[in-house]
Design a protein around this motif. Structure first.
Motif, PDB file in Angstrom:
ATOM      1  N   LYS A 187       0.830  -1.316  -0.009  1.00  0.00           N
ATOM      2  CA  LYS A 187       0.038  -0.045  -0.165  1.00  0.00           C
ATOM      3  C   LYS A 187       0.711   1.280   0.038  1.00  0.00           C
ATOM      4  O   LYS A 187       1.874   1.247   0.699  1.00  0.00           O
ATOM      5  N   ASP A 188       0.295   2.504  -0.568  1.00  0.00           N
ATOM      6  CA  ASP A 188       1.080   3.609  -0.946  1.00  0.00           C
ATOM      7  C   ASP A 188       1.275   4.074   0.494  1.00  0.00           C
ATOM      8  O   ASP A 188       0.652   4.188   1.583  1.00  0.00           O
ATOM      9  N   LEU A 189       2.585   5.118   0.480  1.00  0.00           N
ATOM     10  CA  LEU A 189       3.043   5.689   1.787  1.00  0.00           C
ATOM     11  C   LEU A 189       2.208   7.070   1.542  1.00  0.00           C
ATOM     12  O   LEU A 189       2.888   8.162   1.509  1.00  0.00           O
ATOM     13  N   LYS A 190       0.868   7.161   1.700  1.00  0.00           N
ATOM     14  CA  LYS A 190       0.188   8.510   1.848  1.00  0.00           C
ATOM     15  C   LYS A 190      -0.879   8.479   2.420  1.00  0.00           C
ATOM     16  O   LYS A 190      -1.539   7.193   2.723  1.00  0.00           O
ATOM     17  N   GLU A 191      -1.388   9.767   2.799  1.00  0.00           N
ATOM     18  CA  GLU A 191      -2.847  10.005   3.298  1.00  0.00           C
ATOM     19  C   GLU A 191      -3.374  11.190   2.602  1.00  0.00           C
ATOM     20  O   GLU A 191      -2.565  11.933   1.812  1.00  0.00           O
ATOM     21  N   PHE A 192      -4.617  11.256   2.343  1.00  0.00           N
ATOM     22  CA  PHE A 192      -5.156  12.330   1.695  1.00  0.00           C
ATOM     23  C   PHE A 192      -6.791  12.659   1.904  1.00  0.00           C
ATOM     24  O   PHE A 192      -7.264  11.803   2.885  1.00  0.00           O
ATOM     25  N   TRP A 193      -7.115  13.633   1.617  1.00  0.00           N
ATOM     26  CA  TRP A 193      -8.447  14.302   1.841  1.00  0.00           C
ATOM     27  C   TRP A 193      -9.238  14.673   0.412  1.00  0.00           C
ATOM     28  O   TRP A 193      -8.525  15.043  -0.376  1.00  0.00           O
ATOM     29  N   HIS A 194     -10.349  14.510   0.243  1.00  0.00           N
ATOM     30  CA  HIS A 194     -11.043  14.356  -1.096  1.00  0.00           C
ATOM     31  C   HIS A 194     -12.107  15.617  -0.621  1.00  0.00           C
ATOM     32  O   HIS A 194     -13.140  15.701   0.270  1.00  0.00           O
ATOM     33  N   ILE A 195     -12.189  16.525  -1.706  1.00  0.00           N
ATOM     34  CA  ILE A 195     -13.176  17.435  -1.952  1.00  0.00           C
ATOM     35  C   ILE A 195     -13.994  17.237  -3.222  1.00  0.00           C
ATOM     36  O   ILE A 195     -13.251  17.037  -4.262  1.00  0.00           O
ATOM     37  N   GLY A 196     -15.153  17.172  -3.033  1.00  0.00           N
ATOM     38  CA  GLY A 196     -15.991  17.009  -4.457  1.00  0.00           C
ATOM     39  C   GLY A 196     -16.860  17.975  -4.758  1.00  0.00           C
ATOM     40  O   GLY A 196     -16.762  19.156  -3.922  1.00  0.00           O
TER      41      GLY A 196
END
Length: 312
Positions: free
Chosen positions: A91-100
């Motif tokens: 799994k990728d070494l990242k975290e994220f936030w999504h705005i739609g």
């Protein structure tokens, strides 16, 4: 030494016919382009970077309070090491936030596009990213207009296809790379799902595209330019005339490994109910239609989200 992808830097303020030809040629060669004078306000971008860093600096427990199970990461927070590149094991070494997109009341698309959530812990977050989303949306529509002209379509052909489209602005944080990374990298080799991606933040080294000869090439835009790449939806629509190019974000070396990396891609999507039908201009005797069976954009998206581990 990593070789640099020789992608031209184009101006969105250039002559429209020339710009369409040059950006189309760049996409056809690399699957990528770089564009300056894109109209996204720099002061707004600077404020967005500051708020992004503020959010990801919050305690893990607070961030996880904005995670919505069962939504495939469509809105809000997705924790570190959740997403996996198609076909990868780590799994990728990242975290994220999504705005739609905020849909109008009673929209028939609401079932495929949940409402936004906003972190009350970061002042000005909703206002800033609502404005930035709108500016990305406008810039993306102009890029698609140039692509339409390149393909021999009416300049506004994509307007109805992306009206109330399921586009997503992703705020990405790649934390410092520690000893326990193993074989994982910040973002494994992948292609994007959507029509086109407009990316801010690639000035920090790490983004690489896979050249046609199988060599990884570094992507290094100048300050003020956005990196734009073709996604699988546009590749499908154009019968691979415009290729969706494999890319990754590799781990940093030396002192940079101790630093976070932030980036901000805007994944420009079609309307959820858009039916895929390969463009007639892209079908020839030498290149017959690869996709004779039509599906909707949302059906395609859900299939891909399962492949990358965001949906079960």
């Amino acid at each position: 030494m990593m070789n640099l992808a020789q992608i031209p830097v184009l101006s969105l303020e250039a002559d429209r016919a020339e710009f369409s030809q040059r950006i189309g040629d760049s996409f056809r060669t690399f699957g990528f382009a770089m564009v300056r004078d894109h109209g996204i306000d720099q002061a707004l971008i600077d404020r967005a970077w500051d708020l992004t860093a503020q959010f990801f600096a919050l305690p893990d427990q607070v961030k996880r309070g904005h995670f919505i199970p069962g939504q495939g990461g469509a809105r809000g927070y997705t924790p570190f090491r959740t997403e996996v590149a198609k076909g990868a094991t780590e799994k990728d070494l990242k975290e994220f936030w999504h705005i739609g997109r905020d849909l109008p009341a009673g929209s028939p698309l609401a079932a495929s596009m949940p409402p936004n959530v906003w972190p009350s812990e970061v002042e000005g977050f909703q206002e800033t990213f609502t404005q930035l989303y709108a500016q990305f949306d406008k810039a993306g529509a102009e890029i698609l207009s140039a692509i339409a002209v390149y393909l021999g379509l009416d300049a506004r052909w994509f307007d109805t296809a992306i009206e109330d489209g399921n586009s997503v602005l992703r705020l990405l944080h790649y934390p410092p790379v520690g000893e326990g990374a193993g074989g994982a990298i910040r973002a494994g080799a992948h292609e994007d799902i959507n029509l086109i991606t407009l990316l801010l933040g690639a000035q920090e080294a790490g983004l690489e595209l896979l050249g046609k000869n199988g060599e990884w090439l570094s992507v290094a835009p100048p300050e003020g330019a956005v990196v734009i790449n073709i996604g699988d939806m546009l590749q499908r629509l154009t019968n691979h005339v415009l290729p969706s190019t494999t890319h990754r974000v590799r781990n940093p070396e030396g002192d940079r490994a101790a630093h976070s990396r932030y980036s901000m891609p805007f994944f420009l999507h079609l309307r959820s109910d858009f039916p895929f039908k390969t463009l007639d201009q892209c079908i020839t005797a030498e290149s017959p239609d690869r996709y004779p069976v039509s599906i909707t954009a949302d059906e395609y998206l859900q299939e891909r989200l399962r492949e990358i581990g965001l949906k079960m």
